[in-house]
Design a protein around this motif. Structure first.
Motif, PDB file in Angstrom:
ATOM      1  N   ASP A  83       0.831  -1.214   0.000  1.00 30.38           N
ATOM      2  CA  ASP A  83       0.000   0.000   0.000  1.00 30.38           C
ATOM      3  C   ASP A  83       0.862   1.260   0.000  1.00 30.38           C
ATOM      4  O   ASP A  83       0.564   2.232  -0.701  1.00 30.38           O
ATOM      5  N   GLY A  84       1.913   1.240   0.822  1.00 29.64           N
ATOM      6  CA  GLY A  84       2.777   2.420   0.870  1.00 29.64           C
ATOM      7  C   GLY A  84       3.426   2.696  -0.467  1.00 29.64           C
ATOM      8  O   GLY A  84       3.639   3.855  -0.839  1.00 29.64           O
ATOM      9  N   LEU A  85       3.740   1.638  -1.203  1.00 26.88           N
ATOM     10  CA  LEU A  85       4.340   1.816  -2.523  1.00 26.88           C
ATOM     11  C   LEU A  85       3.340   2.425  -3.490  1.00 26.88           C
ATOM     12  O   LEU A  85       3.669   3.326  -4.267  1.00 26.88           O
ATOM     13  N   ASP A  86       2.105   1.938  -3.450  1.00 23.83           N
ATOM     14  CA  ASP A  86       1.068   2.492  -4.326  1.00 23.83           C
ATOM     15  C   ASP A  86       0.865   3.976  -4.061  1.00 23.83           C
ATOM     16  O   ASP A  86       0.712   4.778  -4.988  1.00 23.83           O
ATOM     17  N   GLU A  87       0.855   4.353  -2.790  1.00 23.55           N
ATOM     18  CA  GLU A  87       0.694   5.768  -2.443  1.00 23.55           C
ATOM     19  C   GLU A  87       1.881   6.589  -2.933  1.00 23.55           C
ATOM     20  O   GLU A  87       1.713   7.708  -3.426  1.00 23.55           O
ATOM     21  N   ALA A  88       3.075   6.020  -2.788  1.00 26.01           N
ATOM     22  CA  ALA A  88       4.274   6.743  -3.241  1.00 26.01           C
ATOM     23  C   ALA A  88       4.257   6.936  -4.747  1.00 26.01           C
ATOM     24  O   ALA A  88       4.622   8.003  -5.264  1.00 26.01           O
ATOM     25  N   ILE A  89       3.841   5.906  -5.487  1.00 26.49           N
ATOM     26  CA  ILE A  89       3.740   6.029  -6.939  1.00 26.49           C
ATOM     27  C   ILE A  89       2.742   7.105  -7.316  1.00 26.49           C
ATOM     28  O   ILE A  89       2.972   7.914  -8.226  1.00 26.49           O
ATOM     29  N   GLU A  90       1.630   7.133  -6.595  1.00 25.20           N
ATOM     30  CA  GLU A  90       0.594   8.124  -6.897  1.00 25.20           C
ATOM     31  C   GLU A  90       1.124   9.540  -6.682  1.00 25.20           C
ATOM     32  O   GLU A  90       0.799  10.469  -7.430  1.00 25.20           O
ATOM     33  N   ARG A  91       1.967   9.707  -5.660  1.00 22.78           N
ATOM     34  CA  ARG A  91       2.504  11.049  -5.373  1.00 22.78           C
ATOM     35  C   ARG A  91       3.453  11.535  -6.457  1.00 22.78           C
ATOM     36  O   ARG A  91       3.662  12.737  -6.615  1.00 22.78           O
ATOM     37  N   THR A  92       4.057  10.613  -7.198  1.00 24.00           N
ATOM     38  CA  THR A  92       5.000  11.040  -8.231  1.00 24.00           C
ATOM     39  C   THR A  92       4.328  11.838  -9.339  1.00 24.00           C
ATOM     40  O   THR A  92       4.988  12.554 -10.079  1.00 24.00           O
ATOM     41  N   ALA A  93       2.994  11.710  -9.459  1.00 29.49           N
ATOM     42  CA  ALA A  93       2.288  12.455 -10.504  1.00 29.49           C
ATOM     43  C   ALA A  93       2.416  13.957 -10.292  1.00 29.49           C
ATOM     44  O   ALA A  93       2.333  14.748 -11.237  1.00 29.49           O
ATOM     45  N   TRP A  94       2.625  14.361  -9.005  1.00 36.13           N
ATOM     46  CA  TRP A  94       2.747  15.791  -8.719  1.00 36.13           C
ATOM     47  C   TRP A  94       4.177  16.150  -8.271  1.00 36.13           C
ATOM     48  O   TRP A  94       4.410  17.223  -7.728  1.00 36.13           O
ATOM     49  N   ALA A  95       5.131  15.222  -8.508  1.00 37.25           N
ATOM     50  CA  ALA A  95       6.489  15.441  -8.011  1.00 37.25           C
ATOM     51  C   ALA A  95       7.209  16.515  -8.826  1.00 37.25           C
ATOM     52  O   ALA A  95       7.010  16.641 -10.032  1.00 37.25           O
ATOM     53  N   ALA A 109      10.207  -8.047  -3.394  1.00 38.69           N
ATOM     54  CA  ALA A 109       9.532  -7.413  -4.529  1.00 38.69           C
ATOM     55  C   ALA A 109       8.933  -8.433  -5.483  1.00 38.69           C
ATOM     56  O   ALA A 109       8.022  -8.104  -6.259  1.00 38.69           O
ATOM     57  N   HIS A 110       9.424  -9.671  -5.440  1.00 35.91           N
ATOM     58  CA  HIS A 110       8.841 -10.713  -6.305  1.00 35.91           C
ATOM     59  C   HIS A 110       7.411 -11.029  -5.894  1.00 35.91           C
ATOM     60  O   HIS A 110       6.689 -11.711  -6.625  1.00 35.91           O
ATOM     61  N   ARG A 111       6.975 -10.573  -4.721  1.00 36.67           N
ATOM     62  CA  ARG A 111       5.593 -10.790  -4.275  1.00 36.67           C
ATOM     63  C   ARG A 111       4.664  -9.634  -4.654  1.00 36.67           C
ATOM     64  O   ARG A 111       3.473  -9.665  -4.326  1.00 36.67           O
ATOM     65  N   LEU A 112       5.168  -8.617  -5.298  1.00 34.68           N
ATOM     66  CA  LEU A 112       4.317  -7.490  -5.696  1.00 34.68           C
ATOM     67  C   LEU A 112       3.252  -7.961  -6.682  1.00 34.68           C
ATOM     68  O   LEU A 112       3.522  -8.786  -7.563  1.00 34.68           O
ATOM     69  N   PRO A 113       2.030  -7.418  -6.590  1.00 36.69           N
ATOM     70  CA  PRO A 113       1.009  -7.744  -7.592  1.00 36.69           C
ATOM     71  C   PRO A 113       1.467  -7.329  -8.986  1.00 36.69           C
ATOM     72  O   PRO A 113       2.209  -6.355  -9.156  1.00 36.69           O
ATOM     73  N   ALA A 114       0.992  -8.060  -9.981  1.00 34.32           N
ATOM     74  CA  ALA A 114       1.387  -7.763 -11.363  1.00 34.32           C
ATOM     75  C   ALA A 114       1.012  -6.340 -11.743  1.00 34.32           C
ATOM     76  O   ALA A 114       1.736  -5.669 -12.484  1.00 34.32           O
ATOM     77  N   SER A 115      -0.130  -5.865 -11.230  1.00 33.07           N
ATOM     78  CA  SER A 115      -0.565  -4.505 -11.563  1.00 33.07           C
ATOM     79  C   SER A 115       0.412  -3.469 -11.026  1.00 33.07           C
ATOM     80  O   SER A 115       0.685  -2.446 -11.678  1.00 33.07           O
ATOM     81  N   THR A 116       0.954  -3.722  -9.834  1.00 31.92           N
ATOM     82  CA  THR A 116       1.914  -2.779  -9.248  1.00 31.92           C
ATOM     83  C   THR A 116       3.223  -2.799 -10.035  1.00 31.92           C
ATOM     84  O   THR A 116       3.827  -1.746 -10.288  1.00 31.92           O
ATOM     85  N   VAL A 117       3.663  -3.990 -10.416  1.00 30.59           N
ATOM     86  CA  VAL A 117       4.890  -4.085 -11.226  1.00 30.59           C
ATOM     87  C   VAL A 117       4.693  -3.351 -12.551  1.00 30.59           C
ATOM     88  O   VAL A 117       5.586  -2.631 -13.027  1.00 30.59           O
ATOM     89  N   GLU A 119       2.743  -0.829 -13.090  1.00 27.77           N
ATOM     90  CA  GLU A 119       2.754   0.613 -12.830  1.00 27.77           C
ATOM     91  C   GLU A 119       4.180   1.113 -12.614  1.00 27.77           C
ATOM     92  O   GLU A 119       4.542   2.207 -13.066  1.00 27.77           O
ATOM     93  N   LEU A 120       5.007   0.303 -11.931  1.00 27.03           N
ATOM     94  CA  LEU A 120       6.413   0.673 -11.762  1.00 27.03           C
ATOM     95  C   LEU A 120       7.118   0.751 -13.113  1.00 27.03           C
ATOM     96  O   LEU A 120       7.912   1.673 -13.369  1.00 27.03           O
ATOM     97  N   SER A 121       6.831  -0.201 -13.980  1.00 22.58           N
ATOM     98  CA  SER A 121       7.451  -0.196 -15.305  1.00 22.58           C
ATOM     99  C   SER A 121       7.058   1.055 -16.071  1.00 22.58           C
ATOM    100  O   SER A 121       7.900   1.712 -16.705  1.00 22.58           O
ATOM    101  N   ARG A 122       5.785   1.405 -16.018  1.00 17.17           N
ATOM    102  CA  ARG A 122       5.324   2.622 -16.708  1.00 17.17           C
ATOM    103  C   ARG A 122       6.016   3.850 -16.150  1.00 17.17           C
ATOM    104  O   ARG A 122       6.489   4.729 -16.900  1.00 17.17           O
ATOM    105  N   LEU A 123       6.116   3.915 -14.824  1.00 18.41           N
ATOM    106  CA  LEU A 123       6.730   5.077 -14.186  1.00 18.41           C
ATOM    107  C   LEU A 123       8.205   5.192 -14.560  1.00 18.41           C
ATOM    108  O   LEU A 123       8.696   6.286 -14.868  1.00 18.41           O
ATOM    109  N   LEU A 124       8.904   4.070 -14.555  1.00 19.06           N
ATOM    110  CA  LEU A 124      10.332   4.100 -14.872  1.00 19.06           C
ATOM    111  C   LEU A 124      10.588   4.467 -16.327  1.00 19.06           C
ATOM    112  O   LEU A 124      11.655   4.999 -16.669  1.00 19.06           O
ATOM    113  N   ARG A 125       9.660   4.173 -17.206  1.00 25.75           N
ATOM    114  CA  ARG A 125       9.813   4.553 -18.612  1.00 25.75           C
ATOM    115  C   ARG A 125       9.482   6.023 -18.837  1.00 25.75           C
ATOM    116  O   ARG A 125      10.154   6.717 -19.592  1.00 25.75           O
TER     117      ARG A 125
END
Length: 884
Positions: A83-95, A109-117, A119-125
């Motif tokens: 959950d904390g990771l999802d919130e942190a990702i969401e905050r990057t939209a206004w970073a 991190a191998h236990r992260l949901p596929a949707s979160t992974v 979203e991380l991939s999208r953010l890193l790109r």
């Protein structure tokens, strides 16, 4: 049931979210890797990829702890609780990309949901500079690592990097085996190749046995043997404690004591964690007790051990029994049932299902409850019939309607066979009534009988001769029962009783801390408030339902109720875009068609929006038939449908349709509404004073539907303006605003809002002294784009009855025919003009907004005055004498 984790298939210990593991007392600080992590923290992505037992968690926790002690923040996230990771990702939209973000460390991190992974991939790109990620994982993740490496924005540490070098290995071995020689250390380092877990276990073996013997690799996996031998050297009490506790999803010292029955369990855990023996301690907070997590290697070994040893399995079973009762007393019904399943104890499973099954089902735990029933021996329910009601509820929420109906009947039958009444019988009685209330809304059971049974059970309506106390139901079961009772009362039209029961249900749900039940109460209350005309109150309840269910996953039936009410609330504030979005969400939900109330509201919302969009033919098609229903529609649904159909009939000039729907209002008990519509329709006859008098007689009738009252008040304002009574018209405008304001009933006055004189008066009021607080808002909304029905040719009642509406050119009404002077009435002149246009009786009636019979009456009088007997002759004479 051979597994200690039978109730938690494939589950693993759950790391406390956001809590950094405490480094073990035997920690060996690895400066070279800390330097690498410091370097990686300047990049967008750092990945530590290595198998279990290589020291990833210890390394990262030590690094984060050092940063935090030096005042440099870092966020710790568990892959199982992201959950904390999802919130942190969401905050990057206004970073702000000019500010270096704090590192986010994700363990497992191998236990992260596929949707979160993803979203991380999208953010890193897209925005790599807005994040600093450090991920510990057992295998590579689908992230743009190569792309980031080419840009110098990624660092990877693998198993070879995590291997202990000679100096680190010497420090680690001596931390566990103080007497180890240089030759011992060299041999262990050679055999383990710097693998952290193997080094620790081999050093422990050396410390206890004094030997550096090494197993042949073809006998057993090295780590298994080392771990098994290390475990066997532990005190029997420690071993028993580990076997009793490793199935817990989150372990504290107190819980370890409860599960193991050993008062020394806490110190044992602290010692194991301090020695780094595959037990990790997580700080709970400043001054708080630690929570513990077992390493997956240790968990797997303990699993194998109980599978091979009946004696060890017995320890686990007893631990699960203690766990069941402990979690039940704490109100954690989910863990209680999981523990009962782990114990394989049918009586315990029955206890939890009977007492807490409805609470689990209401929380979305259908699979867990189903697992509970599956675990019971064949024929168990025949010998323990009180569970039939819970099974019926399970079948109902999982869509097995036929099975639920059968269980409802079986529950009633079992009730009649019970002897001495016990508290468990209350549970069966409540479940049986709950199922019957549900059935009654679909016509499968008499609704009044179901309501009566529920009120009797709750002692709302005591039965003579029945001296049983009020049922002692748990708050979750009580809340669900009251929700179903309120739904049945809503269907039967007893809205006051429904609101009272929903208020009590809300108290029970909140007392239980059950957010999904809170959401269910609010969703049902939103519908009741809406059909009473309390639109804003309903919108608040609907939004409250969605907010309460956020994160817990609301059942579709609750979401649909909330969305359809929010759609109407948006429509009332003339926010058509939002209303359409809400309608689409409701239309896409299959459940909307399975509940008549929701289905009818969905139909009316769509029809109203189609009318506002000018798609009158489509709206007429939607409103041609009533929603499917097992019996007569509730009075409030009949009222709302009739009023919407009247509005459409007026727009398209269908006076007979208006009269038909007024009859519906009268037949369904909505007498005041019918009288008010008749009063407003009397303007068709042209006598404004009579119409105003008729409206005044009905407008303040008790219980009058608020939106209709607001519409009539605005209509009255426009008519008073026609009479030239300016003070009365101004006072009527304020009265209209007073009726509109509390619930923002702007849609109710849209028709009158199209009158230029009404808007002019509202503008003068806004700019005048002491304007009404809501006047400016009303003016802004009503003066916006005209409604689509107006562009499509729809005409309001006021537009049809304006003094100059049907005579754009002044028409002669007097003439000399056959030597005699005749005088036509205004309406006869209108009919003659429409007759000249070639319209049929029906078309003339629609054009003039009068019935076909009234058209014929005017024509008979017209023919008599003109001295003719048919249409063609009337038109010829009318033209010859100048009437046309």
């Amino acid at each position: 049931m051979t597994s200690a984790h039978n109730g938690r298939a494939n589950a693993s210990p759950r790391q406390p979210a956001g809590k950094v593991p405490r480094p073990p007392l035997t920690l060996v600080r690895r400066e070279r890797l800390h330097s690498a992590l410091d370097l990686g923290a300047r990049s967008s992505l750092t990945i530590v990829v290595a198998p279990a037992g290589t020291g990833k968690t210890v390394l990262l926790s030590d690094w984060v702890t050092r940063r935090q002690r030096s005042g440099r923040p870092a966020l710790w996230v568990s892959g199982q609780s992201p959950d904390g990771l999802d919130e942190a990702i969401e905050r990057t939209a206004w970073a702000d990309e000019s500010i270096v973000p704090d590192p986010i460390v994700v363990d497992d991190a191998h236990r992260l949901p596929a949707s979160t992974v993803g979203e991380l991939s999208r953010l890193l790109r897209q925005s790599p500079h807005t994040v600093r990620l450090l991920l510990a994982t057992r295998y590579d993740l689908p992230l743009p690592v190569s792309e980031l490496e080419l840009r110098g924005l990624a660092l990877i540490l693998r198993s070879r990097d995590l291997r202990f070098d000679d100096a680190e290995a010497a420090a680690l071995v001596r931390a566990h085996a103080q007497n180890a020689t240089a030759d011992d250390i060299q041999l262990l380092q050679h055999k383990t190749a710097g693998w952290a877990a193997a080094l620790v276990l081999a050093a422990r073996r050396l410390q206890t046995s004094g030997e550096v013997g090494w197993p042949l690799v073809n006998q057993r996996p090295v780590l298994d043997l080392l771990l098994g031998e290390t475990l066997s050297t532990l005190d029997e009490g420690v071993q028993a404690m580990l076997l009793s506790t490793f199935g817990a999803s989150s372990l504290t010292e107190h819980l370890a004591t409860v599960l193991s029955g050993d008062a020394e369990a806490g110190p044992m855990l602290a010692d194991l964690a301090g020695n780094g023996l595959l037990v990790t301690a997580y700080a709970d907070g400043p001054g708080g007790d630690p929570q513990y997590q077992y390493h997956p290697l240790l968990v797997e070994l303990l699993r194998r051990r109980i599978a091979a040893s009946p004696e060890d399995k017995g320890l686990v079973v007893e631990a699960h029994r203690r766990s069941t009762l402990w979690h039940e007393n704490r109100g954690d019904h989910e863990e209680a049932l999981r523990s009962a399943l782990g114990a394989g104890d049918a009586a315990l499973i029955e206890r939890i299902l009977l007492r807490h099954g409805p609470a689990l089902l209401a929380a979305g735990g259908c699979e867990l409850v189903a697992a509970g029933f599956d675990a019971l021996p064949v024929g168990y329910l025949d010998r323990h019939p009180r569970l039939v009601g819970v099974r019926g509820l399970l079948r109902r929420v999982t869509g097995n309607v036929a099975g639920a109906v059968l269980d409802a009947a079986a529950a009633d039958e079992k009730m009649s066979e019970l002897g001495q009444w016990t508290p468990d019988d209350d549970a069966l009685a409540a479940d049986a009534v709950l199922l019957r209330l549900w059935q009654s809304r679909y016509g499968w059971y008499d609704v009044e009988v179901a309501i009566g049974r529920a009120r009797t059970l709750l002692a709302l309506e005591p039965v003579a001769g029945d001296d049983r106390p009020r049922s002692a139901l748990g708050p979750e079961r009580l809340a669900w029962l009251l929700i179903e009772l309120a739904a049945a009362e809503t269907w039967s039209g007893d809205l006051d009783a429904a609101l009272t029961d929903l208020d009590e249900a809300l108290v029970s749900a909140r007392m239980a801390g059950h957010q999904r039940l809170v959401a269910g109460v609010l969703a049902h209350r939103a519908v009741v408030q809406f059909v009473r005309g309390q639109v804003q109150n309903a919108a608040r309840s609907a939004q409250g339902a969605l907010d309460a269910g956020e994160g817990s996953g609301l059942p579709p039936e609750y979401v649909v109720r909330a969305r359809v009410v929010l759609g109407f609330a948006a429509l009332n504030e003339l926010d058509l875009d939002t209303a359409w979005r809400c309608h689409q969400l409701v239309a896409d939900a299959d459940v909307a068609g399975s509940d008549t109330v929701v289905g009818a509201l969905r139909l009316m919302l769509r029809a109203a929006l189609l009318m506002e969009a000018g798609r009158l033919d489509e709206a007429l098609g939607e409103l041609t038939t009533d929603p499917a229903s097992a019996g007569p529609l509730p009075s409030f649904l009949s009222r709302d449908l009739a009023l919407l159909r009247i509005h459409l009939a007026v727009l398209i000039g269908d006076l007979p349709g208006v009269e038909t729907q007024v009859g519906v209002l009268e037949r369904t008990g909505n007498t005041a509404e019918a009288e008010l519509i008749r009063a407003m329709m009397s303007i068709v006859e042209g006598d404004v004073r009579t119409t105003l008098s008729s409206i005044d007689e009905v407008l303040d009738s008790p219980g009058l539907y608020p939106p209709l009252a607001a519409a009539a008040a605005s209509f009255r304002t426009a008519l008073l303006a026609r009479t030239g009574d300016e003070p009365a018209a101004d006072a009527a405008l304020v009265d209209t605003l007073n009726r509109v304001t509390p619930q923002h009933l702007l849609h109710a006055v849209v028709a009158v809002g199209q009158e230029p004189t009404f808007l002019d008066r509202l503008r003068r009021h806004v700019t005048g002294p002491n304007p009404h607080p809501f006047a400016a808002v009303a003016l802004e909304k009503l003066a916006g784009d005209p409604p689509g029905w107006r562009e499509a040719g729809g005409m309001t009642l006021l537009a049809r009855t304006r003094p100059d509406q049907h005579r754009p050119v002044r028409r002669r009404l007097d003439a000399v025919v056959n030597g005699a002077r005749i005088q036509l009435t205004a309406r006869e002149g209108d009919v003659l003009g429409e007759l000249a246009l070639g319209g049929s009786y029906t078309e003339i009636g629609q054009a003039l907004f009068i019935t076909e019979n009234t058209v014929k009456t005017h024509l008979m009088s017209l023919y008599r005055k003109l001295g003719v007997e048919k249409r063609s002759a009337a038109l010829r004479v009318g033209r010859s004498v100048g009437l046309l």
